[in-house]
Design a protein around this motif. Sequence first.
Motif, mmCIF file in Angstrom:
data_model
loop_
_atom_site.group_PDB
_atom_site.id
_atom_site.type_symbol
_atom_site.label_atom_id
_atom_site.label_comp_id
_atom_site.label_asym_id
_atom_site.label_seq_id
_atom_site.Cartn_x
_atom_site.Cartn_y
_atom_site.Cartn_z
ATOM 1 N N ALA A 90 24.200 -51.210 76.991
ATOM 2 C CA ALA A 90 24.905 -52.300 77.617
ATOM 3 C C ALA A 90 25.279 -53.427 76.618
ATOM 4 N N GLY A 91 23.844 -53.653 75.957
ATOM 5 C CA GLY A 91 23.832 -54.560 74.779
ATOM 6 C C GLY A 91 24.790 -54.286 73.823
ATOM 7 N N LEU A 92 24.529 -53.205 73.191
ATOM 8 C CA LEU A 92 25.443 -52.829 71.832
ATOM 9 C C LEU A 92 27.227 -52.932 72.506
ATOM 10 N N ALA A 93 27.380 -52.371 73.643
ATOM 11 C CA ALA A 93 28.766 -52.454 74.149
ATOM 12 C C ALA A 93 29.245 -53.833 74.387
ATOM 13 N N ARG A 94 28.533 -54.727 74.720
ATOM 14 C CA ARG A 94 28.907 -56.104 74.609
ATOM 15 C C ARG A 94 29.169 -56.663 73.180
ATOM 16 N N ALA A 95 28.242 -56.147 72.186
ATOM 17 C CA ALA A 95 28.236 -56.644 71.040
ATOM 18 C C ALA A 95 29.706 -56.131 70.425
ATOM 19 N N LEU A 96 29.909 -55.031 70.664
ATOM 20 C CA LEU A 96 31.312 -54.200 70.088
ATOM 21 C C LEU A 96 32.335 -55.080 70.715
ATOM 22 N N CYS A 97 32.365 -55.400 72.000
ATOM 23 C CA CYS A 97 33.537 -56.051 72.868
ATOM 24 C C CYS A 97 33.758 -57.459 72.091
ATOM 25 N N THR A 98 32.522 -57.882 71.898
ATOM 26 C CA THR A 98 32.636 -59.348 71.183
ATOM 27 C C THR A 98 33.411 -59.218 69.643
ATOM 28 N N ALA A 99 33.039 -58.191 69.044
ATOM 29 C CA ALA A 99 33.492 -57.896 67.818
ATOM 30 C C ALA A 99 34.957 -57.701 67.682
ATOM 31 N N ALA A 158 34.849 -39.869 69.720
ATOM 32 C CA ALA A 158 33.864 -40.751 69.579
ATOM 33 C C ALA A 158 34.506 -42.477 69.681
ATOM 34 N N ALA A 159 35.644 -42.381 68.994
ATOM 35 C CA ALA A 159 36.456 -43.484 68.867
ATOM 36 C C ALA A 159 36.772 -43.968 70.277
ATOM 37 N N PHE A 160 37.269 -43.041 71.126
ATOM 38 C CA PHE A 160 37.781 -43.052 72.463
ATOM 39 C C PHE A 160 36.538 -43.595 73.380
ATOM 40 N N ALA A 161 35.439 -42.903 73.179
ATOM 41 C CA ALA A 161 34.221 -43.302 74.114
ATOM 42 C C ALA A 161 33.585 -44.627 73.756
ATOM 43 N N MET A 162 33.580 -45.072 72.708
ATOM 44 C CA MET A 162 33.263 -46.610 72.322
ATOM 45 C C MET A 162 34.232 -47.599 72.772
ATOM 46 N N LEU A 163 35.434 -47.249 72.853
ATOM 47 C CA LEU A 163 36.315 -48.256 73.427
ATOM 48 C C LEU A 163 36.386 -48.126 74.892
ATOM 49 N N GLU A 164 36.151 -46.924 75.449
ATOM 50 C CA GLU A 164 36.067 -46.763 77.061
ATOM 51 C C GLU A 164 34.974 -47.668 77.740
ATOM 52 N N LYS A 165 33.633 -47.605 76.488
ATOM 53 C CA LYS A 165 32.669 -48.142 77.075
ATOM 54 C C LYS A 165 32.731 -49.870 77.309
ATOM 55 N N CYS A 166 33.705 -50.243 76.310
ATOM 56 C CA CYS A 166 34.050 -51.664 76.337
ATOM 57 C C CYS A 166 34.708 -52.120 77.600
ATOM 58 N N LEU A 167 35.886 -51.105 77.793
ATOM 59 C CA LEU A 167 36.497 -51.406 79.105
ATOM 60 C C LEU A 167 35.806 -51.521 80.165
ATOM 61 N N LYS A 168 34.500 -50.978 80.298
ATOM 62 C CA LYS A 168 33.811 -50.787 81.728
ATOM 63 C C LYS A 168 32.721 -51.794 81.751
ATOM 64 N N GLN A 228 38.031 -56.073 79.621
ATOM 65 C CA GLN A 228 38.991 -55.303 79.250
ATOM 66 C C GLN A 228 40.242 -55.924 78.294
ATOM 67 N N ASP A 229 40.285 -57.238 78.554
ATOM 68 C CA ASP A 229 41.456 -57.908 77.831
ATOM 69 C C ASP A 229 41.370 -57.856 76.227
ATOM 70 N N GLY A 230 40.092 -58.287 75.999
ATOM 71 C CA GLY A 230 39.883 -58.000 74.425
ATOM 72 C C GLY A 230 39.886 -56.839 73.895
ATOM 73 N N ALA A 231 39.358 -55.667 74.611
ATOM 74 C CA ALA A 231 39.392 -54.415 73.809
ATOM 75 C C ALA A 231 40.735 -53.832 73.943
ATOM 76 N N LEU A 232 41.656 -54.186 74.918
ATOM 77 C CA LEU A 232 42.983 -53.628 75.128
ATOM 78 C C LEU A 232 43.770 -54.383 73.829
ATOM 79 N N ALA A 233 43.579 -55.624 73.867
ATOM 80 C CA ALA A 233 44.212 -56.463 72.656
ATOM 81 C C ALA A 233 43.921 -55.776 71.465
ATOM 82 N N TRP A 234 42.592 -55.487 71.145
ATOM 83 C CA TRP A 234 42.460 -55.004 69.818
ATOM 84 C C TRP A 234 43.046 -53.563 69.549
ATOM 85 N N LEU A 235 43.222 -52.679 70.531
ATOM 86 C CA LEU A 235 44.049 -51.411 70.544
ATOM 87 C C LEU A 235 45.557 -51.683 70.209
ATOM 88 N N ALA A 236 45.970 -52.556 71.002
ATOM 89 C CA ALA A 236 47.308 -52.898 71.020
ATOM 90 C C ALA A 236 47.763 -53.598 69.568
#
Length: 292
Positions: free
Chosen positions: A1-10, A99-109, A116-124
């Motif tokens: 969860a910590g790595l996922a939060r760090a990825l979300c922040t980035a 693998a890219a999808f799995a990392m983004l999906e983790k951020c969404l959850k 979610q907003d930040g992760a979807l903004a990055w994809l958009a």
Amino acid sequence: AGLARALCTALEAEALSTSERVVEGFPSGSCLGPVVRVTSIVPTAALWDARPRRDATTRTDEPRLSYFRALPGFPRVRREAFRRQANFLRGQLHAVQDAAFAMLEKCLKVDKKKRQDGALAWLARGLALATEPGLRLNLAYVALKLAAPLLEDTEKARALLAKVDVRRGAKFGRGFEDEAPLLDEGEGAGPSERHEEEEEEDDDDAMLLAKAVEMSLDPRQGVPAGFRRQEKVDFLTEAFWLAHKAVGVVASCAEALRDEAKELGQRSQGARDEDAVAAVAVIQRGGWTTHL
């Protein structure tokens, strides 16, 4: 969860940076760049020297050249061998895309979906700003996979699809240049009636004033491009319209392939080395066919 939060922040920070200024190379320089930039497509510059009076080439310092160059009989490759190699490479590519999808999906959850907003903004923002064809196709893959549960031929999928807000249309609200309603919001107004109304609006000053008033009343004013912030949109609607954008990206890349093939065909006219021209054709077609 910590790595996922760090990825979300980035990812959120990267998306925000594109709202403040033009970020050269986004998202190829992203923290996910090494994953989402993987491609089988070989740059034109590695296939043909663009300098005057130069001929076809296959530069040895481009590793993707070896994907099809190692096939038996190259460049006169049998169709079945070409197809098997493309399928093999496509399987490797899908593993990276998944693998890219799995990392983004983790951020969404993570954090009960509060990131979610930040992760979807990055994809958009990636779908809107990416220029490299392989990168664009990888992001499109991720967006299309988000919407995959809506596209299955099952009762559950049809029930989910019924929840999508189709009235949003291309006016999606995540920073795309062509955001405009796909469906008319009014009742009983046909295309001809709307066209007549547009023709009647010939006062430029009035139009500009109306636009300014509309923008001043827009609750999204001040929201960074790509983000929603407090605007609530159901995730199924988000996934559906991001997939809509992704389909446009795929179509754009297919058009780029046609343009590149035409360009290489024109360059090949009068070329000195027929085998080199044939090699360029196999490598170019193989890379694009695999990724598309």
